[in-house]
Design a protein around this motif. Structure first.
Motif, PDB file in Angstrom:
ATOM      1  N   GLY A  72       1.079  -1.288   0.286  1.00  0.00           N
ATOM      2  CA  GLY A  72      -0.258   0.063   0.044  1.00  0.00           C
ATOM      3  C   GLY A  72       0.419   1.502   0.004  1.00  0.00           C
ATOM      4  O   GLY A  72       0.001   2.553   0.341  1.00  0.00           O
ATOM      5  N   VAL A  73       2.219   1.261   0.183  1.00  0.00           N
ATOM      6  CA  VAL A  73       3.232   2.234  -0.361  1.00  0.00           C
ATOM      7  C   VAL A  73       3.315   2.998  -1.708  1.00  0.00           C
ATOM      8  O   VAL A  73       2.671   2.624  -2.627  1.00  0.00           O
ATOM      9  N   VAL A  74       2.633   4.695  -1.639  1.00  0.00           N
ATOM     10  CA  VAL A  74       2.286   5.249  -2.376  1.00  0.00           C
ATOM     11  C   VAL A  74       3.222   6.195  -3.216  1.00  0.00           C
ATOM     12  O   VAL A  74       3.992   6.950  -2.509  1.00  0.00           O
ATOM     13  N   ALA A  87      -2.279   0.575  -3.565  1.00  0.00           N
ATOM     14  CA  ALA A  87      -3.262   0.913  -2.850  1.00  0.00           C
ATOM     15  C   ALA A  87      -4.195   1.650  -3.485  1.00  0.00           C
ATOM     16  O   ALA A  87      -5.331   2.303  -2.640  1.00  0.00           O
ATOM     17  N   ASN A 116      -2.768  10.010  -1.795  1.00  0.00           N
ATOM     18  CA  ASN A 116      -1.507  10.348  -0.935  1.00  0.00           C
ATOM     19  C   ASN A 116      -1.426   8.884  -0.100  1.00  0.00           C
ATOM     20  O   ASN A 116      -0.154   7.827   0.673  1.00  0.00           O
ATOM     21  N   SER A 117      -2.528   8.249   0.396  1.00  0.00           N
ATOM     22  CA  SER A 117      -2.196   6.899   0.947  1.00  0.00           C
ATOM     23  C   SER A 117      -3.688   6.654   0.682  1.00  0.00           C
ATOM     24  O   SER A 117      -4.551   7.180   0.662  1.00  0.00           O
ATOM     25  N   ARG A 120      -4.309  -0.380   2.681  1.00  0.00           N
ATOM     26  CA  ARG A 120      -2.791  -0.437   3.442  1.00  0.00           C
ATOM     27  C   ARG A 120      -2.936  -2.240   3.991  1.00  0.00           C
ATOM     28  O   ARG A 120      -3.864  -2.569   3.701  1.00  0.00           O
ATOM     29  N   TYR A 124       2.233  -2.556   6.716  1.00  0.00           N
ATOM     30  CA  TYR A 124       2.064  -1.329   6.628  1.00  0.00           C
ATOM     31  C   TYR A 124       0.877  -0.578   8.078  1.00  0.00           C
ATOM     32  O   TYR A 124       1.952   0.370   8.213  1.00  0.00           O
ATOM     33  N   GLN A 125       0.084  -0.785   8.417  1.00  0.00           N
ATOM     34  CA  GLN A 125      -0.282  -0.017   8.660  1.00  0.00           C
ATOM     35  C   GLN A 125      -0.135  -0.184  10.334  1.00  0.00           C
ATOM     36  O   GLN A 125       0.081   1.156  10.841  1.00  0.00           O
ATOM     37  N   LEU A 128       2.977   2.618  10.833  1.00  0.00           N
ATOM     38  CA  LEU A 128       2.632   3.453  10.711  1.00  0.00           C
ATOM     39  C   LEU A 128       2.515   3.841  12.638  1.00  0.00           C
ATOM     40  O   LEU A 128       2.684   5.364  12.832  1.00  0.00           O
ATOM     41  N   HIS A 154      -8.105   1.990   6.594  1.00  0.00           N
ATOM     42  CA  HIS A 154      -7.635   2.222   5.250  1.00  0.00           C
ATOM     43  C   HIS A 154      -7.226   0.398   5.151  1.00  0.00           C
ATOM     44  O   HIS A 154      -7.428  -0.021   3.599  1.00  0.00           O
ATOM     45  N   ASP A 161      -6.454   8.821   1.216  1.00  0.00           N
ATOM     46  CA  ASP A 161      -6.225  10.189   1.676  1.00  0.00           C
ATOM     47  C   ASP A 161      -5.765  11.339   0.598  1.00  0.00           C
ATOM     48  O   ASP A 161      -5.009  10.734  -0.390  1.00  0.00           O
TER      49      ASP A 161
END
Length: 217
Positions: A72-74, A87, A116-117, A120, A124-125, A128, A154, A161
């Motif tokens: 999910g990294v954008v 994502a 931006n996001s 996920r 990943y969550q 973060l 997410h 986002d």
């Protein structure tokens, strides 16, 4: 057969001797050249693993724990129309449809919806959340900005986002027409789908995620 006098055989022997000496000299030169090249090829840069020359081929062991687009990294410049980005592609289909309808209308006003996001992975969550705890100094303060993997919309693909202030300003004014609503006052970029908003307007926003009953599970 006539016997060859010794004096007649001498030039032939000399020629052979010179030939042997010449060959030995050539071999000596070749050996010297090869001996000179070997140290050069063993310089620090040449002794590195082939993986080191190509980041894309780095062994998995060196990337253990690293997260990428599959989580999910954008990357920069992704829009709501980029199906190749997980994502975006893994967002709830109804949310994604509403986003694209709104983005098409916003484009007429010169506004583009960058992401931006979006979706996920749980990993990943959690990363973060750990970063938020480190940044804000406590789990309670971090919870105002980042949910757990078990509660985050997410992770379920139900939140996005949106980047850039002109896009969030456009959504603030027109988002309800597409069922897109800002959920938290402290996160003007965070949007979710509320289909009833099309007829009744978006619900009252929570001050931050800690006020959201979904985060108390």
């Amino acid at each position: 057969m006539a016997r060859i006098p010794p004096s007649a055989r001498t030039p032939t022997r000399q020629f052979r001797r010179l030939l042997v000496v010449g060959l030995l000299a050539v071999l000596a030169v070749i050996t010297a050249v090869l001996g000179y090249q070997v140290p050069k090829s063993s310089s620090p840069s040449a002794s590195l693993s082939p993986w080191a020359a190509s980041p894309s081929k780095t062994p998995r062991s060196e990337h253990r724990g690293a997260l990428g687009e599959a989580d999910g990294v954008v990357p920069d410049g992704v829009t709501v129309f980029d199906d190749a980005i997980p994502a975006v592609a893994k967002l709830d289909p109804s949310l994604l449809k509403a986003l694209r309808q709104a983005a098409t209308a916003a484009a007429d006003d010169g506004v583009e919806f960058y992401v931006n996001s979006g979706w996920r992975s749980p990993e990943y969550q959690n990363q973060l959340l750990r970063e938020a705890v480190s940044k804000y100094g406590s789990e309670d303060e971090a919870a105002r900005w980042v949910a757990t993997a078990a509660t985050s919309p997410h992770v379920s693909g139900d939140a996005v986002d949106i980047g850039r202030s002109n896009a969030t300003a456009w959504l603030s004014e027109h988002g309800a027409e597409y069922g897109l609503c800002q959920i938290y006052k402290n996160e003007p970029w965070h949007y979710e789908l509320r289909t009833h908003a099309i007829d009744r307007g978006c619900p009252r926003m929570y001050a931050d995620p800690t006020q959201d009953p979904r985060m108390q599970q």
